[in-house]
Design a protein around this motif. Structure first.
Motif, PDB file in Angstrom:
ATOM      1  N   UNK A  63       0.826  -1.211   0.000  1.00 28.58           N
ATOM      2  CA  UNK A  63       0.000   0.000   0.000  1.00 28.58           C
ATOM      3  C   UNK A  63       0.859   1.260   0.000  1.00 28.58           C
ATOM      4  N   UNK A  64       1.838   1.267   0.846  1.00 24.47           N
ATOM      5  CA  UNK A  64       2.720   2.437   0.965  1.00 24.47           C
ATOM      6  C   UNK A  64       3.437   2.751  -0.358  1.00 24.47           C
ATOM      7  N   UNK A  65       3.849   1.686  -1.060  1.00 25.69           N
ATOM      8  CA  UNK A  65       4.625   1.862  -2.282  1.00 25.69           C
ATOM      9  C   UNK A  65       3.810   1.633  -3.559  1.00 25.69           C
ATOM     10  N   UNK A  66       2.488   1.576  -3.435  1.00 32.44           N
ATOM     11  CA  UNK A  66       1.611   1.281  -4.575  1.00 32.44           C
ATOM     12  C   UNK A  66       1.908   2.112  -5.825  1.00 32.44           C
ATOM     13  N   UNK A  67       2.018   3.442  -5.737  1.00 33.64           N
ATOM     14  CA  UNK A  67       2.268   4.210  -6.971  1.00 33.64           C
ATOM     15  C   UNK A  67       3.588   3.828  -7.645  1.00 33.64           C
ATOM     16  N   UNK A  68       4.599   3.548  -6.840  1.00 32.99           N
ATOM     17  CA  UNK A  68       5.909   3.181  -7.384  1.00 32.99           C
ATOM     18  C   UNK A  68       5.867   1.776  -7.987  1.00 32.99           C
ATOM     19  N   UNK A  70       3.232   0.280  -9.243  1.00 29.85           N
ATOM     20  CA  UNK A  70       2.477   0.362 -10.500  1.00 29.85           C
ATOM     21  C   UNK A  70       3.326   0.945 -11.618  1.00 29.85           C
ATOM     22  N   UNK A  71       4.104   1.958 -11.305  1.00 23.65           N
ATOM     23  CA  UNK A  71       4.990   2.572 -12.310  1.00 23.65           C
ATOM     24  C   UNK A  71       6.055   1.587 -12.762  1.00 23.65           C
ATOM     25  N   UNK A  72       6.632   0.851 -11.833  1.00 27.52           N
ATOM     26  CA  UNK A  72       7.645  -0.146 -12.174  1.00 27.52           C
ATOM     27  C   UNK A  72       7.056  -1.264 -13.033  1.00 27.52           C
ATOM     28  N   UNK A  73       5.869  -1.723 -12.683  1.00 24.51           N
ATOM     29  CA  UNK A  73       5.235  -2.795 -13.459  1.00 24.51           C
ATOM     30  C   UNK A  73       4.956  -2.321 -14.881  1.00 24.51           C
ATOM     31  N   UNK A  89       6.170 -11.459 -11.908  1.00 25.11           N
ATOM     32  CA  UNK A  89       5.283 -10.475 -11.279  1.00 25.11           C
ATOM     33  C   UNK A  89       3.909 -11.054 -10.959  1.00 25.11           C
ATOM     34  N   UNK A  90       3.422 -11.944 -11.784  1.00 22.31           N
ATOM     35  CA  UNK A  90       2.050 -12.436 -11.603  1.00 22.31           C
ATOM     36  C   UNK A  90       1.813 -12.973 -10.201  1.00 22.31           C
ATOM     37  N   UNK A  91       2.591 -13.939  -9.801  1.00 19.54           N
ATOM     38  CA  UNK A  91       2.402 -14.536  -8.478  1.00 19.54           C
ATOM     39  C   UNK A  91       2.846 -13.591  -7.363  1.00 19.54           C
ATOM     40  N   UNK A  92       3.957 -12.878  -7.571  1.00 25.66           N
ATOM     41  CA  UNK A  92       4.484 -11.999  -6.519  1.00 25.66           C
ATOM     42  C   UNK A  92       3.548 -10.839  -6.198  1.00 25.66           C
ATOM     43  N   UNK A  93       2.905 -10.284  -7.207  1.00 34.78           N
ATOM     44  CA  UNK A  93       2.059  -9.111  -7.004  1.00 34.78           C
ATOM     45  C   UNK A  93       0.600  -9.504  -6.766  1.00 34.78           C
ATOM     46  N   UNK A  94       0.097 -10.449  -7.557  1.00 34.93           N
ATOM     47  CA  UNK A  94      -1.334 -10.760  -7.505  1.00 34.93           C
ATOM     48  C   UNK A  94      -1.658 -12.076  -6.794  1.00 34.93           C
ATOM     49  N   UNK A  95      -0.669 -12.776  -6.292  1.00 33.00           N
ATOM     50  CA  UNK A  95      -0.887 -13.960  -5.469  1.00 33.00           C
ATOM     51  C   UNK A  95      -0.848 -15.263  -6.237  1.00 33.00           C
ATOM     52  N   UNK A  96      -0.709 -16.324  -5.471  1.00 33.82           N
ATOM     53  CA  UNK A  96      -0.603 -17.661  -6.055  1.00 33.82           C
ATOM     54  C   UNK A  96      -1.847 -18.058  -6.838  1.00 33.82           C
ATOM     55  N   UNK A  97      -2.972 -17.492  -6.487  1.00 31.93           N
ATOM     56  CA  UNK A  97      -4.233 -17.849  -7.140  1.00 31.93           C
ATOM     57  C   UNK A  97      -4.608 -16.913  -8.284  1.00 31.93           C
ATOM     58  N   UNK A  98      -3.635 -16.190  -8.820  1.00 31.01           N
ATOM     59  CA  UNK A  98      -3.944 -15.210  -9.872  1.00 31.01           C
ATOM     60  C   UNK A  98      -4.649 -15.851 -11.064  1.00 31.01           C
ATOM     61  N   UNK A  99      -4.312 -17.101 -11.379  1.00 31.63           N
ATOM     62  CA  UNK A  99      -4.933 -17.759 -12.536  1.00 31.63           C
ATOM     63  C   UNK A  99      -6.437 -17.935 -12.350  1.00 31.63           C
ATOM     64  N   UNK A 100      -6.853 -18.268 -11.152  1.00 31.34           N
ATOM     65  CA  UNK A 100      -8.285 -18.465 -10.910  1.00 31.34           C
ATOM     66  C   UNK A 100      -9.052 -17.154 -10.896  1.00 31.34           C
ATOM     67  N   UNK A 105      -9.175  -9.860 -12.238  1.00 31.71           N
ATOM     68  CA  UNK A 105      -7.982  -9.018 -12.215  1.00 31.71           C
ATOM     69  C   UNK A 105      -7.812  -8.252 -13.524  1.00 31.71           C
ATOM     70  N   UNK A 106      -8.113  -8.874 -14.627  1.00 29.14           N
ATOM     71  CA  UNK A 106      -8.004  -8.201 -15.928  1.00 29.14           C
ATOM     72  C   UNK A 106      -8.981  -7.050 -16.048  1.00 29.14           C
ATOM     73  N   UNK A 107     -10.143  -7.211 -15.449  1.00 26.52           N
ATOM     74  CA  UNK A 107     -11.156  -6.158 -15.514  1.00 26.52           C
ATOM     75  C   UNK A 107     -10.836  -4.984 -14.593  1.00 26.52           C
ATOM     76  N   UNK A 108     -10.050  -5.228 -13.563  1.00 25.81           N
ATOM     77  CA  UNK A 108      -9.805  -4.187 -12.571  1.00 25.81           C
ATOM     78  C   UNK A 108      -8.375  -3.650 -12.540  1.00 25.81           C
ATOM     79  N   UNK A 109      -7.452  -4.321 -13.205  1.00 26.41           N
ATOM     80  CA  UNK A 109      -6.047  -3.923 -13.132  1.00 26.41           C
ATOM     81  C   UNK A 109      -5.421  -3.973 -14.523  1.00 26.41           C
TER      82      UNK A 109
END
Length: 125
Positions: A63-68, A70-73, A89-100, A105-109
């Motif tokens: 949360x604290x570093x969210x803008x940075x 997002x810019x890095x991604x 990045x997929x698992x590290x940022x959006x979690x192990x369950x990103x595939x499900x 996630x595509x609609x919101x990020x």
């Protein structure tokens, strides 16, 4: 950022020096984190350290570093043309369950959607 740090990081050939600076000074460099991120984006042509920095900042405080983060991604998506680092990045940022949750996630990020489409161009999205 003071001039001494700027001079040191201006010599950064690939982003490693900037990444190390962030890692070694986390919590003490927040006031000029945007400058550090910008420097890394300017020098890291492969996206390797950009991705590492995004993962690191996300692990420290998403949360604290969210803008940075997002810019890095967004920069990693543009730099990593060979897709050597984007998958990390997929698992590290959006979690192990990103595939499900890929549809949600595509609609919101936008960054998630861009990475997912690049890595899985014939996927369900």
């Amino acid at each position: 950022m003071n001039q001494e740090i700027s001079k040191q990081l201006a010599k950064d050939p690939d982003g490693l020096l900037t990444y190390e600076y962030i890692a070694n000074h986390i919590g003490n460099c927040d006031d000029y984190m945007a400058d550090l991120v910008e420097n890394m984006i300017n020098v890291d042509t492969t996206g390797q350290f950009i991705v590492s920095a995004a993962r690191y900042l996300n692990a420290i405080d998403p949360e604290r570093y969210r803008p940075h983060i997002e810019r890095l991604i967004a920069a990693a998506i543009d730099c990593d043309r060979e897709h050597r680092y984007l998958g990390d990045l997929l698992q590290a940022i959006w979690g192990e369950d990103y595939e499900t949750r890929a549809d949600i996630l595509s609609a919101t990020d936008n960054n998630f959607r861009r990475i997912y489409k690049r890595l899985f161009p014939t996927g369900k999205l």
